[in-house]
Design a protein around this motif. Structure first.
Motif, PDB file in Angstrom:
ATOM      1  N   UNK A  66      -3.184 -17.090 -13.723  1.00 17.95           N
ATOM      2  CA  UNK A  66      -4.151 -17.735 -12.824  1.00 17.95           C
ATOM      3  C   UNK A  66      -5.569 -17.613 -13.376  1.00 17.95           C
ATOM      4  N   UNK A  67      -5.906 -16.421 -13.903  1.00 17.21           N
ATOM      5  CA  UNK A  67      -7.245 -16.227 -14.457  1.00 17.21           C
ATOM      6  C   UNK A  67      -7.445 -17.085 -15.708  1.00 17.21           C
ATOM      7  N   UNK A  68      -6.428 -17.144 -16.567  1.00 15.50           N
ATOM      8  CA  UNK A  68      -6.555 -17.924 -17.790  1.00 15.50           C
ATOM      9  C   UNK A  68      -6.709 -19.405 -17.488  1.00 15.50           C
ATOM     10  N   UNK A  69      -5.950 -19.919 -16.546  1.00 17.14           N
ATOM     11  CA  UNK A  69      -6.061 -21.335 -16.192  1.00 17.14           C
ATOM     12  C   UNK A  69      -7.457 -21.648 -15.674  1.00 17.14           C
ATOM     13  N   UNK A  70      -8.002 -20.754 -14.869  1.00 24.11           N
ATOM     14  CA  UNK A  70      -9.358 -20.960 -14.343  1.00 24.11           C
ATOM     15  C   UNK A  70     -10.380 -20.968 -15.478  1.00 24.11           C
ATOM     16  N   UNK A  71     -10.237 -20.047 -16.437  1.00 21.50           N
ATOM     17  CA  UNK A  71     -11.174 -19.975 -17.551  1.00 21.50           C
ATOM     18  C   UNK A  71     -11.058 -21.205 -18.458  1.00 21.50           C
ATOM     19  N   UNK A  72      -9.848 -21.689 -18.667  1.00 23.04           N
ATOM     20  CA  UNK A  72      -9.661 -22.883 -19.489  1.00 23.04           C
ATOM     21  C   UNK A  72     -10.367 -24.084 -18.869  1.00 23.04           C
ATOM     22  N   UNK A  73     -10.171 -24.256 -17.576  1.00 20.36           N
ATOM     23  CA  UNK A  73     -10.751 -25.423 -16.897  1.00 20.36           C
ATOM     24  C   UNK A  73     -12.272 -25.358 -16.817  1.00 20.36           C
ATOM     25  N   UNK A  74     -12.845 -24.169 -16.997  1.00 18.96           N
ATOM     26  CA  UNK A  74     -14.300 -24.008 -16.940  1.00 18.96           C
ATOM     27  C   UNK A  74     -14.947 -24.123 -18.312  1.00 18.96           C
ATOM     28  N   UNK A  75     -14.136 -24.294 -19.372  1.00 17.88           N
ATOM     29  CA  UNK A  75     -14.643 -24.296 -20.733  1.00 17.88           C
ATOM     30  C   UNK A  75     -14.572 -25.707 -21.315  1.00 17.88           C
ATOM     31  N   UNK A  76     -15.707 -26.372 -21.516  1.00 16.74           N
ATOM     32  CA  UNK A  76     -15.665 -27.759 -22.021  1.00 16.74           C
ATOM     33  C   UNK A  76     -15.171 -27.861 -23.462  1.00 16.74           C
ATOM     34  N   UNK A  90      -6.533 -31.524 -18.251  1.00 12.32           N
ATOM     35  CA  UNK A  90      -5.166 -31.556 -17.722  1.00 12.32           C
ATOM     36  C   UNK A  90      -4.094 -31.466 -18.808  1.00 12.32           C
ATOM     37  N   UNK A  91      -4.352 -31.953 -20.015  1.00  9.83           N
ATOM     38  CA  UNK A  91      -3.308 -31.905 -21.055  1.00  9.83           C
ATOM     39  C   UNK A  91      -3.351 -30.633 -21.889  1.00  9.83           C
ATOM     40  N   UNK A  92      -4.395 -29.814 -21.739  1.00 11.02           N
ATOM     41  CA  UNK A  92      -4.470 -28.568 -22.511  1.00 11.02           C
ATOM     42  C   UNK A  92      -4.098 -27.353 -21.669  1.00 11.02           C
ATOM     43  N   UNK A  93      -3.648 -27.577 -20.447  1.00  8.04           N
ATOM     44  CA  UNK A  93      -3.237 -26.458 -19.584  1.00  8.04           C
ATOM     45  C   UNK A  93      -1.767 -26.107 -19.840  1.00  8.04           C
ATOM     46  N   UNK A  94      -1.430 -25.941 -21.115  1.00  9.56           N
ATOM     47  CA  UNK A  94      -0.065 -25.586 -21.514  1.00  9.56           C
ATOM     48  C   UNK A  94       0.033 -24.067 -21.574  1.00  9.56           C
ATOM     49  N   UNK A  95       0.674 -23.499 -20.591  1.00 11.58           N
ATOM     50  CA  UNK A  95       0.669 -22.050 -20.439  1.00 11.58           C
ATOM     51  C   UNK A  95       2.021 -21.610 -19.899  1.00 11.58           C
ATOM     52  N   UNK A  96       2.729 -20.762 -20.654  1.00  9.24           N
ATOM     53  CA  UNK A  96       4.001 -20.214 -20.186  1.00  9.24           C
ATOM     54  C   UNK A  96       3.851 -18.720 -19.989  1.00  9.24           C
ATOM     55  N   UNK A  97       4.583 -18.178 -19.032  1.00  9.85           N
ATOM     56  CA  UNK A  97       4.510 -16.755 -18.715  1.00  9.85           C
ATOM     57  C   UNK A  97       5.898 -16.251 -18.362  1.00  9.85           C
ATOM     58  N   UNK A  98       6.131 -14.964 -18.539  1.00 10.15           N
ATOM     59  CA  UNK A  98       7.425 -14.363 -18.209  1.00 10.15           C
ATOM     60  C   UNK A  98       7.765 -14.660 -16.748  1.00 10.15           C
ATOM     61  N   UNK A 113       2.077 -21.607 -16.221  1.00  9.54           N
ATOM     62  CA  UNK A 113       2.992 -20.495 -15.900  1.00  9.54           C
ATOM     63  C   UNK A 113       4.096 -20.922 -14.950  1.00  9.54           C
ATOM     64  N   UNK A 114       4.246 -22.232 -14.719  1.00  8.57           N
ATOM     65  CA  UNK A 114       5.292 -22.724 -13.829  1.00  8.57           C
ATOM     66  C   UNK A 114       5.055 -22.434 -12.371  1.00  8.57           C
ATOM     67  N   UNK A 115       3.854 -22.022 -11.988  1.00  6.49           N
ATOM     68  CA  UNK A 115       3.587 -21.570 -10.623  1.00  6.49           C
ATOM     69  C   UNK A 115       3.294 -22.745  -9.695  1.00  6.49           C
ATOM     70  N   UNK A 116       4.049 -22.816  -8.614  1.00  4.36           N
ATOM     71  CA  UNK A 116       3.877 -23.856  -7.596  1.00  4.36           C
ATOM     72  C   UNK A 116       4.026 -23.250  -6.209  1.00  4.36           C
TER      73      UNK A 116
END
Length: 535
Positions: free
Chosen positions: A135-145, A109-117, A49-52
């Protein structure tokens, strides 16, 4: 098979070969798997989501200076690239990214491709703050093997209802609706599922799992949903069953009408901009009319806001119609996020700027981090349109900081010729490029006169591959050939008329590009091959 050289204007896809089966290993670059380019190793850092935070941005600036070529490239998925890296820096780079919280899972790290408005929650538009979803989606992705089976090109999109991200046709899209609901869909298909907004991030993960299960069931391979033949694409009914088993109620939703409405909204994006700042940006010697200047000398504190700043005034983007190639009318939609001031309903402002040709110096990047830390909320949002949004400024501070960013060479006005201009890596970064397209593009844009906010996008390419070019029309194609540059207006329609011009000098090139961007026409037919001179 090695990945073709990537560019700051890359669409986060290593090549543009159209729909194709996944018949080889996923060579998409990442932060741990570096790509070897002509100018050194390249790392792509996913920024969901471009969040930093401003501290994370500072870490990236230091890495660009100490390990790379001193620049940061922005991609059209809101990710970042470092170029010119030593080939053996992977261990050091990974450790520093982990310490900064930019690498929460090596495996993902390479599947965390996520864009948001990018303007979600800032300008009063939209139906939900999708940054929370992100933020919730990124957390769920990283927890899913299982999600690690996705390619590095698979894209999640979170649209707050304004239509900006949905227009990018992500593989899995969540679109916020009124009444606490959301629509889940695959790619650009008209069929979707209406679900509770509170379940949206979990539903997106289940949709990705369903895509992988569909590949296995049909014994096919594909990088993305659009790569699949229609008979092999995920079935929405089966996805609804999967969601129901997970406790998520879903009902069919036809997204065609909603997509049409969002497309209309996207052509009239209102961006607040201080009138005085716009005037300065358009003048001689300004950021709008000159080549972006390196920021190595900008190290002191930013100037204080004026005592009584002019109140921001709204500059509304509207659709303009220009004739394409002298025969066809072409509608030029407003970019989803334009440079300038964005005023929210609470009176706070956000700064929206874009990176010249998709690239920032470490000094420019560091100034953005300082802006966020000293005047904003400490947050930056990298947009899929190679821009940066800094939220949370007061009205008094916003205009002054925007002027500081303009003086540093960032694009801060929609009338700047640098706005919506891009280029591939070119020489020396890409061995296939015929010339240094960045330098040539900078020369042409510096000489270009300011235009209206509806200049056609323009893209310089160093070879026929046109890596990173706009995915749809209309746009101005400036292609390097063995005989010089060729300028063509592309409308996106296969059967649309097209005409090219081959300018003979640098000044003629600048004029040809300006004419094409402002009128949608090229000025003359290209002469026979071999009759032009190198520009």
């Amino acid at each position: 098979m090695p990945v073709p050289p990537t560019s700051p204007a890359d669409r986060d896809e290593t090549c543009r070969t159209g729909a194709s089966p996944r018949d080889r290993g996923d060579a998409c670059p990442g932060a741990l798997r570096l790509h070897s380019a002509a100018d050194g190793a390249l790392a792509r850092i996913r920024v969901p989501a471009g969040l930093l935070t401003d501290r994370q941005a500072e870490v990236l600036a230091v890495l660009a200076e100490e390990l790379g070529d001193g620049h940061l490239d922005l991609t059209s998925r809101g990710n970042l690239q470092l170029r010119g890296l030593p080939s053996d820096c992977g261990v050091v780079l990974g450790a520093r990214l982990r310490a900064a919280g930019l690498l929460p899972s090596d495996a993902h790290e390479r599947v965390r491709n996520l864009v948001a408005s990018p303007l979600s929650g800032l300008d009063g538009s939209g139906h939900a703050d999708v940054q929370t979803w992100a933020r919730d989606l990124d957390r769920l992705l990283c927890a899913n093997p299982d999600i690690t089976e996705l390619s590095g090109r698979f894209l999640f999109g979170l649209d707050d209802g304004r239509g900006d991200v949905a227009a990018l046709d992500p593989d899995v899209t969540l679109i916020a609706e009124e009444g606490g609901r959301a629509v889940l869909r695959y790619a650009a298909g008209p069929a979707g599922l209406r679900i509770p907004a509170t379940d949206a991030p979990r539903a997106a993960v289940l949709a990705a799992e369903h895509f992988l299960a569909t590949l296995r069931a049909h014994e096919v391979t594909a990088w993305r949903v659009k790569d699949l033949a229609p008979q092999h694409r995920p079935c929405m009914g089966a996805l609804a069953d999967r969601l129901a088993k997970a406790g998520i109620p879903a009902e069919p939703a036809d997204t065609t009408a909603a997509a049409d409405a969002m497309a209309v909204d996207a052509t009239a994006v209102a961006v607040a901009a201080d009138a005085a700042t716009v005037a300065v940006a358009a003048g001689p010697g300004s950021a709008a009319g000159r080549a972006p200047a390196p920021l190595e000398a900008v190290t002191g504190p930013a100037p204080a806001p004026p005592e009584a700043p002019a109140q921001p005034q709204a500059v509304t983007g509207e659709t303009a119609t220009v004739p394409a190639c002298g025969t066809t009318a072409v509608a030029v939609p407003a970019p989803a996020v334009e440079p300038g001031l964005v005023t929210g309903p609470d009176g706070r402002c956000a700064l929206s700027v874009t990176a010249p040709l998709g690239r920032l110096t470490a000094g420019q990047w560091r100034l953005l981090a300082r802006t966020a830390a000293e005047a904003g909320t400490g947050e930056l949002r990298v947009t899929p349109w190679r821009g940066i949004v800094v939220p949370g400024l007061t009205r008094g501070a916003a205009a002054a900081w925007l002027a500081v960013l303009a003086d540093a060479g960032l694009v801060t006005s929609p009338i700047s010729p640098w706005h919506r201009a891009g280029a591939c890596a070119g020489r020396p970064g890409c061995a296939k490029s015929l010339t240094d397209v960045r330098a040539d593009a900078a020369d042409a844009l510096t000489d270009a006169r300011p235009g209206g906010p509806r200049l056609l996008p323009v893209y310089w390419s160093g070879c026929e591959r046109r890596c990173g070019h706009p995915s749809d029309g209309p746009w101005v194609d400036v292609l390097a050939t063995a005989d010089g540059y060729r300028v063509t207006v592309r409308t996106g329609a296969p059967d649309a008329p097209s005409r090219a011009v081959a300018p003979e000098t640098a000044r003629e090139l600048a004029e040809a590009v300006t004419t094409a961007r402002t009128t949608g026409t090229t000025t003359a037919a290209a002469p026979p091959p071999g009759t032009t001179r190198t520009t």
